[in-house]
Motif scaffolding. Structure first.
Motif, short mmCIF file in Angstrom:
data_model
loop_
_atom_site.label_atom_id
_atom_site.label_comp_id
_atom_site.label_asym_id
_atom_site.label_seq_id
_atom_site.Cartn_x
_atom_site.Cartn_y
_atom_site.Cartn_z
N ASN A 68 0.83 -1.21 0.00
CA ASN A 68 0.00 0.00 0.00
C ASN A 68 0.85 1.26 0.00
N GLU A 69 1.98 1.24 0.73
CA GLU A 69 2.89 2.39 0.73
C GLU A 69 3.43 2.65 -0.68
N LEU A 70 3.84 1.58 -1.37
CA LEU A 70 4.36 1.74 -2.73
C LEU A 70 3.28 2.28 -3.66
N LYS A 71 2.07 1.79 -3.51
CA LYS A 71 0.97 2.28 -4.33
C LYS A 71 0.73 3.77 -4.06
N GLU A 72 0.76 4.15 -2.79
CA GLU A 72 0.57 5.57 -2.44
C GLU A 72 1.68 6.44 -3.02
N ILE A 73 2.92 5.96 -2.97
CA ILE A 73 4.04 6.71 -3.54
C ILE A 73 3.85 6.88 -5.04
N SER A 74 3.45 5.81 -5.72
CA SER A 74 3.25 5.90 -7.17
C SER A 74 2.12 6.89 -7.50
N GLU A 75 1.07 6.90 -6.69
CA GLU A 75 -0.03 7.85 -6.91
C GLU A 75 0.42 9.29 -6.70
N ARG A 76 1.30 9.51 -5.72
CA ARG A 76 1.80 10.86 -5.48
C ARG A 76 2.70 11.32 -6.63
N ILE A 77 3.47 10.39 -7.19
CA ILE A 77 4.31 10.73 -8.35
C ILE A 77 3.41 11.07 -9.54
N GLU A 78 2.38 10.26 -9.76
CA GLU A 78 1.43 10.51 -10.86
C GLU A 78 0.81 11.90 -10.70
N TYR A 79 0.44 12.24 -9.47
CA TYR A 79 -0.17 13.54 -9.22
C TYR A 79 0.81 14.65 -9.56
N ARG A 102 8.22 15.63 -4.25
CA ARG A 102 9.01 16.79 -4.69
C ARG A 102 10.29 16.34 -5.36
N TRP A 103 10.91 15.31 -4.84
CA TRP A 103 12.17 14.82 -5.37
C TRP A 103 11.97 13.56 -6.22
N LEU A 104 11.11 12.71 -5.77
CA LEU A 104 10.92 11.40 -6.38
C LEU A 104 10.17 11.51 -7.70
N THR A 105 10.77 10.93 -8.74
CA THR A 105 10.15 10.89 -10.06
C THR A 105 9.85 9.43 -10.41
N ALA A 106 9.12 9.22 -11.48
CA ALA A 106 8.81 7.86 -11.92
C ALA A 106 10.10 7.10 -12.24
N GLN A 107 11.04 7.76 -12.88
CA GLN A 107 12.32 7.12 -13.24
C GLN A 107 13.06 6.67 -11.98
N ILE A 108 13.19 7.54 -11.01
CA ILE A 108 13.90 7.21 -9.77
C ILE A 108 13.16 6.09 -9.03
N PHE A 109 11.83 6.18 -8.98
CA PHE A 109 11.03 5.19 -8.26
C PHE A 109 11.16 3.80 -8.90
N ILE A 110 11.04 3.72 -10.21
CA ILE A 110 11.13 2.42 -10.88
C ILE A 110 12.55 1.88 -10.78
N ASP A 111 13.56 2.73 -10.89
CA ASP A 111 14.94 2.28 -10.67
C ASP A 111 15.09 1.69 -9.28
N TRP A 112 14.51 2.36 -8.28
CA TRP A 112 14.57 1.87 -6.90
C TRP A 112 13.89 0.51 -6.78
N ILE A 113 12.75 0.34 -7.45
CA ILE A 113 12.03 -0.94 -7.43
C ILE A 113 12.93 -2.06 -7.95
N PHE A 114 13.62 -1.81 -9.07
CA PHE A 114 14.48 -2.84 -9.64
C PHE A 114 15.76 -3.05 -8.82
N GLU A 115 16.35 -1.97 -8.32
CA GLU A 115 17.57 -2.10 -7.51
C GLU A 115 17.33 -2.90 -6.23
N ASN A 116 16.17 -2.71 -5.63
CA ASN A 116 15.85 -3.39 -4.38
C ASN A 116 15.07 -4.69 -4.59
#
Length: 176
Positions: A68-79, A102-116
């Protein structure tokens, strides 16, 4: 007496409310010593780390909280992306961005998903049908940003091999 009666009432306060209060207090304190951009980056990295900790918990409830946290983060990025497009279209310079990253973008978020290795954590050995049902939004988010590779699809397919039929059904219902 004061502390005991107060404690009794704090049990009924939502944890999310308490967490928001702590986050806001930390943000205010940090902004007195650091730039606003640095504070935003730090706090958003903390949110990612917290989600990762939830996801790696042995308890299903915590793992679901992580999803749910990841989903919320993705929704905030979309917004954020929506607001940026809107501002560009109508030449607006200032819009309330409190509900966005403010800092997190879709690119950074998806990179983080794959890195972790988030998908491996979600769909790995301790796979659960409830997690599968809730993680489809994350997989769709990755696909929307054209980062869902054949390797990831093969991994999802391979995770269904030899599993209980409920797990296989849940995996097959992920619409990408």
């Amino acid at each position: 007496f004061f502390f005991s009666s107060r404690r009794r009432h704090t049990r009924f306060l939502p944890v999310s409310w308490a967490r928001r209060c702590v986050q806001e207090t930390v943000r205010i304190v940090l902004e007195k010593h650091f730039k606003e951009e640095e504070v935003a980056e730090f706090l958003e990295k903390v949110k990612l780390e917290l989600a990762l900790r939830f996801l790696t918990s042995p308890f299903l409830e915590k793992r679901l909280k992580g999803v749910n946290e990841l989903k919320e983060i993705s929704e905030r990025i979309e917004y954020r992306e929506y607001i940026e497009r809107y501002c560009q279209r109508y030449n607006m310079s200032h819009v309330d961005m409190t509900r966005s990253t403010r800092w997190l973008t879709a690119q950074i978020f998806i990179d983080w998903i794959f890195e972790n290795k988030i998908l491996q954590i979600l769909l790995g050995d301790s796979i659960h049908t409830e997690i599968i049902k809730r993680c489809h939004d994350i997989i769709k988010y990755i696909a929307k940003h054209k980062r869902l590779s054949l390797e990831v699809l093969e991994y999802i397919w391979n995770m269904s091999q030899g599993k209980h039929e409920d797990t296989v059904l849940a995996l097959s219902l992920i619409h990408i």
